[in-house]
Design a protein around this motif. Sequence first.
Motif, PDB file in Angstrom:
ATOM      1  N   MET A   1       1.229  -7.588 -13.962  1.00 55.01           N
ATOM      2  CA  MET A   1       0.650  -9.035 -13.602  1.00 55.01           C
ATOM      3  C   MET A   1      -0.756  -8.783 -12.664  1.00 55.01           C
ATOM      4  N   PHE A   2      -0.778  -7.726 -11.797  1.00 54.22           N
ATOM      5  CA  PHE A   2      -2.214  -7.519 -11.304  1.00 54.22           C
ATOM      6  C   PHE A   2      -3.147  -6.970 -12.027  1.00 54.22           C
ATOM      7  N   VAL A   3      -2.934  -6.059 -13.238  1.00 51.56           N
ATOM      8  CA  VAL A   3      -4.156  -5.595 -13.900  1.00 51.56           C
ATOM      9  C   VAL A   3      -4.362  -6.669 -14.958  1.00 51.56           C
ATOM     10  N   GLY A   4      -3.415  -7.719 -15.255  1.00 55.52           N
ATOM     11  CA  GLY A   4      -3.913  -8.865 -16.109  1.00 55.52           C
ATOM     12  C   GLY A   4      -4.655  -9.667 -15.479  1.00 55.52           C
ATOM     13  N   ARG A   5      -4.756  -9.764 -14.038  1.00 56.55           N
ATOM     14  CA  ARG A   5      -5.632 -10.521 -13.274  1.00 56.55           C
ATOM     15  C   ARG A   5      -6.974 -10.033 -13.079  1.00 56.55           C
ATOM     16  N   CYS A   6      -7.043  -8.782 -13.663  1.00 51.30           N
ATOM     17  CA  CYS A   6      -8.380  -8.283 -13.327  1.00 51.30           C
ATOM     18  C   CYS A   6      -9.463  -8.492 -14.471  1.00 51.30           C
ATOM     19  N   GLY A   7      -8.841  -9.216 -15.366  1.00 53.01           N
ATOM     20  CA  GLY A   7      -9.947  -9.552 -16.423  1.00 53.01           C
ATOM     21  C   GLY A   7     -10.348  -8.402 -17.491  1.00 53.01           C
ATOM     22  N   LEU A   8      -9.561  -7.302 -17.441  1.00 55.81           N
ATOM     23  CA  LEU A   8     -10.038  -6.168 -18.279  1.00 55.81           C
ATOM     24  C   LEU A   8      -9.942  -6.615 -19.797  1.00 55.81           C
ATOM     25  N   ALA A   9     -10.598  -6.078 -20.639  1.00 53.90           N
ATOM     26  CA  ALA A   9     -10.635  -6.046 -22.248  1.00 53.90           C
ATOM     27  C   ALA A   9      -9.301  -5.655 -22.594  1.00 53.90           C
ATOM     28  N   PRO A  10      -8.509  -6.245 -23.585  1.00 54.80           N
ATOM     29  CA  PRO A  10      -7.086  -5.596 -24.382  1.00 54.80           C
ATOM     30  C   PRO A  10      -7.143  -4.363 -24.405  1.00 54.80           C
ATOM     31  N   ASP A  11      -8.422  -3.705 -24.839  1.00 53.55           N
ATOM     32  CA  ASP A  11      -8.295  -2.022 -25.330  1.00 53.55           C
ATOM     33  C   ASP A  11      -8.704  -1.355 -24.028  1.00 53.55           C
ATOM     34  N   HIS A  12      -9.107  -1.856 -22.786  1.00 53.67           N
ATOM     35  CA  HIS A  12      -9.459  -0.961 -21.739  1.00 53.67           C
ATOM     36  C   HIS A  12      -8.175  -0.042 -21.583  1.00 53.67           C
ATOM     37  N   PRO A  13      -8.651   1.338 -21.055  1.00 53.20           N
ATOM     38  CA  PRO A  13      -7.718   2.243 -20.929  1.00 53.20           C
ATOM     39  C   PRO A  13      -6.329   1.804 -19.991  1.00 53.20           C
ATOM     40  N   VAL A  14      -6.798   1.090 -18.998  1.00 54.85           N
ATOM     41  CA  VAL A  14      -5.974   0.802 -17.848  1.00 54.85           C
ATOM     42  C   VAL A  14      -5.020  -0.216 -18.294  1.00 54.85           C
ATOM     43  N   GLN A  15      -5.588  -1.291 -19.179  1.00 51.21           N
ATOM     44  CA  GLN A  15      -4.743  -2.284 -19.694  1.00 51.21           C
ATOM     45  C   GLN A  15      -3.632  -1.778 -20.793  1.00 51.21           C
ATOM     46  N   THR A  16      -4.070  -1.184 -21.625  1.00 54.21           N
ATOM     47  CA  THR A  16      -3.411  -0.445 -22.643  1.00 54.21           C
ATOM     48  C   THR A  16      -2.390   0.499 -22.011  1.00 54.21           C
ATOM     49  N   SER A  17      -2.552   1.080 -20.996  1.00 58.72           N
ATOM     50  CA  SER A  17      -1.556   2.061 -20.396  1.00 58.72           C
ATOM     51  C   SER A  17      -0.498   1.075 -19.643  1.00 58.72           C
ATOM     52  N   VAL A  18      -0.787   0.086 -18.957  1.00 56.55           N
ATOM     53  CA  VAL A  18       0.067  -0.770 -18.365  1.00 56.55           C
ATOM     54  C   VAL A  18       1.058  -1.343 -19.476  1.00 56.55           C
ATOM     55  N   GLN A  19       0.193  -1.949 -20.294  1.00 60.91           N
ATOM     56  CA  GLN A  19       1.289  -2.663 -21.288  1.00 60.91           C
ATOM     57  C   GLN A  19       2.139  -1.973 -22.179  1.00 60.91           C
ATOM     58  N   GLY A  20       1.474  -0.496 -22.263  1.00 62.52           N
ATOM     59  CA  GLY A  20       2.274   0.308 -22.996  1.00 62.52           C
ATOM     60  C   GLY A  20       3.542   0.680 -22.317  1.00 62.52           C
ATOM     61  N   ARG A  21       3.460   0.700 -20.987  1.00 63.87           N
ATOM     62  CA  ARG A  21       4.597   1.311 -20.012  1.00 63.87           C
ATOM     63  C   ARG A  21       5.572  -0.252 -20.080  1.00 63.87           C
ATOM     64  N   GLN A  22       5.105  -1.193 -20.020  1.00 62.22           N
ATOM     65  CA  GLN A  22       5.923  -2.355 -19.913  1.00 62.22           C
ATOM     66  C   GLN A  22       6.656  -2.427 -21.203  1.00 62.22           C
ATOM     67  N   ASP A  23       6.107  -2.467 -22.263  1.00 67.22           N
ATOM     68  CA  ASP A  23       6.674  -2.480 -23.741  1.00 67.22           C
ATOM     69  C   ASP A  23       7.918  -1.490 -23.810  1.00 67.22           C
ATOM     70  N   LYS A  24       7.806  -0.200 -23.155  1.00 65.55           N
ATOM     71  CA  LYS A  24       8.915   0.890 -23.176  1.00 65.55           C
ATOM     72  C   LYS A  24       9.956   0.564 -22.555  1.00 65.55           C
ATOM     73  N   VAL A  25       9.538  -0.120 -21.084  1.00 69.50           N
ATOM     74  CA  VAL A  25      10.845  -0.525 -20.246  1.00 69.50           C
ATOM     75  C   VAL A  25      11.637  -1.817 -21.167  1.00 69.50           C
ATOM     76  N   LEU A  26      10.821  -2.684 -21.637  1.00 65.27           N
ATOM     77  CA  LEU A  26      11.705  -3.827 -22.320  1.00 65.27           C
ATOM     78  C   LEU A  26      12.315  -3.121 -23.440  1.00 65.27           C
ATOM     79  N   ALA A  27      11.705  -2.095 -24.238  1.00 63.60           N
ATOM     80  CA  ALA A  27      12.474  -1.756 -25.457  1.00 63.60           C
ATOM     81  C   ALA A  27      13.851  -0.982 -24.813  1.00 63.60           C
ATOM     82  N   LEU A  28      13.635  -0.406 -23.923  1.00 58.89           N
ATOM     83  CA  LEU A  28      14.922   0.498 -23.377  1.00 58.89           C
ATOM     84  C   LEU A  28      15.994  -0.778 -22.919  1.00 58.89           C
TER      85      LEU A  28
END
Length: 213
Positions: A113-140
């Motif tokens: 949520m907080f990273v999403g509010r920063c307006g980063l590009a979808p391919d920004h390393p921080v954005q992709t890292s956080v999104q990847g972690r969320q995806d892993k948690v939901l997949a688990l």
Amino acid sequence: MLTLHHLGHSQSERIVWLCEELGVPYELKKYTRDPLTRLSPPELKALHPLGAAPLIEVDGMLLAESAAIVEFILAQYGRGRLQHGSDHPDFASYLYWFHFANGNLQPVMGRSMFVGRCGLAPDHPVQTSVQGRQDKVLALIEARLAQNDYLAGSEFTAADIMSVFSLTTMRLFHPVDLAPYPNILAYLQRIGGRPAYQRAMAKGDPDLTPMLS
């Protein structure tokens, strides 16, 4: 009598729900978020330095932190219900998923949520890292619910009460499409059919339609 200080649209819905499941008598004192900041109102901040919710009062004792409150209520009023003891075959699973809620699921939703509010590009390393972690948690969680009706196994427990907020009400603050996770969606439908959950949401957040889909 247990007094529950409940902030609308917050993790304190867990405690209202737990009390309804256990049939614990309680007085509900409700608070509304500041319309601009979305934070606790002054009345709640006056009770706790962090303006935390939920808060419970029992015999002059004030306790914060939803996980601590859940454990306190189970110990005081649960009589073994909604938890597994050390002799139960799903004891380790119960402990894992109970603590997974605030140890992984809610933090990853908050970071996203907080990273999403920063307006980063979808391919920004921080954005992709956080999104990847969320995806892993939901997949688990999705994989777990493919094997079991509830997180600790075949029985509904407090581990579910701890987890559902992050999959439902938290999406008011951080929209997440759960369409790729059919087992999570089926699980939320099972939760939504529980009379105690329905009563809790109607009492604590009557303005909110539970986000079960």
